[in-house]
Design an enzyme around this catalytic site. Structure first.
Site, PDB file in Angstrom:
ATOM      1  N   GLY A 172       4.366 -10.481  -8.799  1.00  0.00           N
ATOM      2  CA  GLY A 172       4.819  -9.106  -8.568  1.00  0.00           C
ATOM      3  C   GLY A 172       4.815  -8.234  -9.804  1.00  0.00           C
ATOM      4  N   GLY A 190       7.810  -7.458  -3.437  1.00  0.00           N
ATOM      5  CA  GLY A 190       8.442  -6.228  -2.971  1.00  0.00           C
ATOM      6  C   GLY A 190       7.529  -5.030  -3.097  1.00  0.00           C
ATOM      7  N   GLY A 237       0.816  -1.209   0.000  1.00  0.00           N
ATOM      8  CA  GLY A 237       0.000   0.000   0.000  1.00  0.00           C
ATOM      9  C   GLY A 237       0.851   1.261   0.000  1.00  0.00           C
ATOM     10  N   LYS A 260      -0.946 -18.950  -6.873  1.00  0.00           N
ATOM     11  CA  LYS A 260      -0.610 -18.240  -8.113  1.00  0.00           C
ATOM     12  C   LYS A 260      -0.798 -19.131  -9.339  1.00  0.00           C
ATOM     13  CE  LYS A 260       2.723 -15.431  -5.563  1.00  0.00           C
ATOM     14  NZ  LYS A 260       4.146 -15.262  -5.206  1.00  0.00           N
TER      15      LYS A 260
END
Length: 428
Positions: free
Chosen positions: A136, A304, A18, A207
């Site tokens: 990601g 990340g 966030g 995933k």
């Protein structure tokens, strides 16, 4: 382009990801109208603790009340980065039913309730995008849904968990044992305090369920995915892989076959020549084989703050463009088939088996006989003598059904001459 128009968004969560989203919005604010056709403003940020000090964030945006976002008619996009199933599922459903577009990074939720959320978005004609839920920063959802849409995809395999890939890289390159490599990963921040979801293959399983659903146009949920982690891999197995010209990787594997969809996560020995073999440390990669495009591979940072925020913001910019041209909801659920999920016990794999047996005449013949009884063909055998009258055997099989190998191993365990069944790893 309407440079005067500003699209307003509500951000759910201000943790690592966030915060990355907020930073990217601030960083891109001067160019957003040029890139997306309209500006973007974070109107409200839902947080759990209002008293927590947050550097670089406008405190007036913070709220701990969901009503401040769901009841704000100016908010057209809800960005969910809280994680977990609830309350995220309820909030996203309420946002979609209220006609708000949603962007999420929540792999747990999409892998379990994706169909429900996509249906809700389709009913209201709004966008529900989730590029950041897999790998990601790496674009993979959009390529599967759009760029490769003209293809019949046969295979999706990938390294989609950076923690386990970091651990295996250290084991391969430095000869570390699993426990030492895990300790290093924890120390460097690659592994969580509780690494179970990573090292047992659960994170990768979610995933792979998402990617398989999109690639094969048929619903695959996390419960459909066979998962096996890397905790049993030893430095000795890494050495044998090297001897065979292979490396060991934790792979998510999905195949579209005539007998149904095969979907699993497990360690696998893959040849060093394969593109995935060179993916090191915390990097992720997804390899796709299809009829027209043939082989493609997508590589990059799999997690990340800013890499994940990059994927989220790519989706947000897409939504802003759709809002501008009144075409939200143009790409909804693409699971128009009902392909069965193959029982994993019926899936065929090649296997590497390391075992410790009595070092005396007739043992190898007895083992070969057991494999023959259970329809397992042996490709090669390596025997290395050890102390205490025991021999270490490595047996590599031809492709065999999982259930037949399982039966053979159960039979071998019951034999008096078997001291230990060590590691069992599938081969690509």
């Amino acid at each position: 382009m309407n440079q005067e128009r500003v699209v307003k968004a509500g951000l759910l969560g201000l943790g690592t990801v966030g915060s990355g989203v907020y930073k990217l919005v601030e960083h891109q604010k001067d160019e957003m109208a040029m890139k997306a056709g309209a500006g973007l403003k974070i109107q409200k940020i839902l947080v759990h603790n209002m008293n927590k000090k947050r550097e670089g964030v406008d405190q007036s945006l913070l709220t701990d009340k969901w009503e401040d976002i769901i009841n704000d008619d100016e908010i057209e996009i809800v960005i969910e980065v809280m994680g977990g199933i609830e309350p995220a599922r309820t909030m996203i459903l309420e946002a979609l039913h209220a006609g708000k577009n949603v962007v999420t990074a929540n792999k747990d939720l999409v892998a379990t309730h994706g169909h429900e959320l996509l249906e809700a978005a389709e009913e209201r004609g709004v966008d529900f995008l989730f590029e950041a839920a897999v790998a990601g920063a790496i674009p993979i959802i959009r390529p599967l849904k759009q760029c490769l849409a003209a293809n019949e995809i046969q295979e999706v395999i990938g390294i989609v968990n950076g923690t386990t890939n970091f651990i295996l890289t250290r084991m391969i390159e430095e000869g570390m044992d699993f426990d030492d490599a895990l300790a290093l990963a924890t120390e460097l921040g690659y592994a969580e305090a509780d690494p179970t979801a990573d090292i047992e293959g659960l994170d990768a399983g979610r995933k792979v369920a998402i990617m398989a659903s999109i690639a094969f146009h048929s619903r695959v949920t996390f419960d459909d995915v066979y998962t096996e982690g890397i905790t049993k891999i030893t430095a000795k197995d890494v050495e044998y892989a090297e001897e065979f010209g292979d490396v060991i990787k934790l792979l998510g594997v999905a195949h579209n076959t005539e007998g149904g969809i095969e979907v699993a996560v497990h360690p696998m020995m893959i040849p060093k020549e394969h593109p995935l073999a060179s993916v090191r440390d915390s990097f992720n990669a997804v390899f796709v084989h299809s009829d027209a495009a043939d082989d493609t591979m997508f590589y990059g940072r799999g997690a990340g703050e800013l890499p994940t925020a990059s994927a989220i913001m790519g989706d947000v910019i897409d939504v802003i463009r759709d809002i501008q041209y009144h075409c939200t909801g143009r790409i909804s659920c693409t699971c128009y088939r009902e392909t069965p999920i193959k029982n994993f016990k019926e899936v065929k794999n090649k296997f590497y088996i390391r075992m410790l047996v009595d070092n005396k005449p007739g043992v190898l013949a007895a083992i070969a006989s057991v494999f023959g009884v259970h329809k397992v063909s042996i490709a090669r055998v390596i025997q290395k003598t050890k102390a205490d009258d025991a021999a270490e055997l490595v047996i590599v099989t031809e492709a065999v059904k999982e259930k037949h190998l399982e039966d053979a191993l159960e039979h071998l365990v019951d034999m008096d001459t078997t001291r230990e069944i060590g590691t069992v790893i599938r081969e690509y």
